[in-house]
Design an enzyme around this catalytic site. Structure first.
Site, PDB file in Angstrom:
ATOM      1  N   ALA A 297      95.128  35.792  33.887  1.00 26.32           N
ATOM      2  CA  ALA A 297      96.155  34.919  33.327  1.00 26.32           C
ATOM      3  C   ALA A 297      95.553  33.574  32.925  1.00 26.32           C
ATOM      4  O   ALA A 297      95.882  33.019  31.869  1.00 26.32           O
ATOM      5  CB  ALA A 297      97.286  34.725  34.332  1.00 26.32           C
ATOM      6  N   TYR A 298      94.684  33.029  33.757  1.00 27.89           N
ATOM      7  CA  TYR A 298      94.019  31.765  33.435  1.00 27.89           C
ATOM      8  C   TYR A 298      93.217  31.901  32.149  1.00 27.89           C
ATOM      9  O   TYR A 298      93.316  31.072  31.245  1.00 27.89           O
ATOM     10  CB  TYR A 298      93.108  31.360  34.594  1.00 27.89           C
ATOM     11  CG  TYR A 298      92.232  30.168  34.299  1.00 27.89           C
ATOM     12  CD1 TYR A 298      92.747  28.877  34.299  1.00 27.89           C
ATOM     13  CD2 TYR A 298      90.871  30.332  34.039  1.00 27.89           C
ATOM     14  CE1 TYR A 298      91.947  27.780  34.036  1.00 27.89           C
ATOM     15  CE2 TYR A 298      90.053  29.241  33.781  1.00 27.89           C
ATOM     16  CZ  TYR A 298      90.601  27.968  33.783  1.00 27.89           C
ATOM     17  OH  TYR A 298      89.794  26.885  33.518  1.00 27.89           O
ATOM     18  N   ALA A 299      92.417  32.975  32.071  1.00 28.68           N
ATOM     19  CA  ALA A 299      91.598  33.180  30.880  1.00 28.68           C
ATOM     20  C   ALA A 299      92.469  33.358  29.640  1.00 28.68           C
ATOM     21  O   ALA A 299      92.134  32.869  28.555  1.00 28.68           O
ATOM     22  CB  ALA A 299      90.688  34.391  31.072  1.00 28.68           C
TER      23      ALA A 299
ATOM     24  N   THR B  78      95.461  32.070  29.035  1.00 30.87           N
ATOM     25  CA  THR B  78      96.027  30.796  28.583  1.00 30.87           C
ATOM     26  C   THR B  78      94.952  29.895  27.994  1.00 30.87           C
ATOM     27  O   THR B  78      95.179  29.214  26.994  1.00 30.87           O
ATOM     28  CB  THR B  78      96.743  30.069  29.731  1.00 30.87           C
ATOM     29  OG1 THR B  78      95.839  29.865  30.828  1.00 30.87           O
ATOM     30  CG2 THR B  78      97.931  30.885  30.218  1.00 30.87           C
TER      31      THR B  78
END
Length: 249
Positions: free
Chosen positions: A152-154, A156
């Protein structure tokens, strides 16, 4: 070397109270820019601003909650005519994708992507009207190559690539540049916290880097500062890694 100076420019650094953000603030201030240390951690922003101000720089702290559109709007109204925006703030939650909490995904989307979009929309018009501006988006090598536990971090942070490139095309006629900086493994309190949970991880990361060391906040700040100067006026729409060679293209 006057084209490496930023005298008279007003710069905003989001996440300016953090390790990389504080280093960016210090470099921009050293080049003569007036700097706004923007952070949800207002006490931390005050600390950074006071330290740099003691050295003679013009640095002020301002509260900014990128997850709150009203906070972004209020910040932009109070900031003044901004010339440089360094979108450095970010939220990372490390967890396997299948067992991840969508509530955390929402926070990362709000801070890592929607926040920079809203902030840029409010400040870009002024840059275009003044025919000069710099947009720097701090993403991550994990967004370029993938990173376990950071789906999810990657996702965004990868959204910043498309945003930056599109803005580079749309704003070029106004002499506004837009670029992405991707730190690789960098020695920050956040990484050390992850390392405490996984003994040996930090040393393993360092050994896998061609330059055989972790990056430092100053390594990242140096490239960001260069991209903000007139010397980099012909560099736009680019994604550049600061990774010690672990990411090569």
């Amino acid at each position: 070397m006057d084209d490496l100076r930023l005298d008279g420019r007003l710069a905003v650094v989001t996440g300016g109270a953090g390790a990389i953000g504080a280093a960016i603030c210090a470099d921009l201030a050293a080049l003569g820019a007036r700097v706004i240390v923007a952070d949800l951690d207002h006490a931390g922003a005050v600390t950074v601003a006071r330290r740099l101000s003691r050295a003679g720089a013009e640095v002020v702290p301002m509260l900014l909650d990128l997850a709150d559109p009203a906070s972004v709007e209020d910040f932009c109204s109070a900031a003044g005519p901004v010339d440089i925006v360094v979108h450095n703030a970010g939220v990372s939650i490390v967890e396997p994708f299948l067992s991840g909490d969508p509530a955390g995904w929402e926070l990362m989307w709000q801070v890592n992507l929607r926040g920079p979009m809203l902030l840029t929309r409010s400040l870009l018009a002024g840059m275009c009207a003044r025919s000069w501006g710099r947009l720097i988006f701090v993403s991550s090598d994990g967004a370029r190559a993938g990173s376990g536990g950071e789906a999810a971090y990657a996702a965004t942070k990868a959204g910043l690539f498309g945003l930056a490139k599109t803005l580079a095309r749309e704003a070029a006629r106004h002499d506004v540049t837009s670029n992405v900086v991707c730190p690789g493994p960098t020695d920050t309190p956040m990484l050390r916290k992850i390392g405490d949970a996984e003994p040996g991880l930090v040393d393993k990361l360092a050994k896998g880097i061609p330059l055989r060391r972790l990056g430092t906040p100053k390594d990242v700040a140096g490239l960001v500062a260069y991209l903000c100067t007139e010397r980099a006026a012909y560099v736009t729409g680019q994604t550049l890694s600061v990774s010690g060679g672990i990411t090569m293209q």
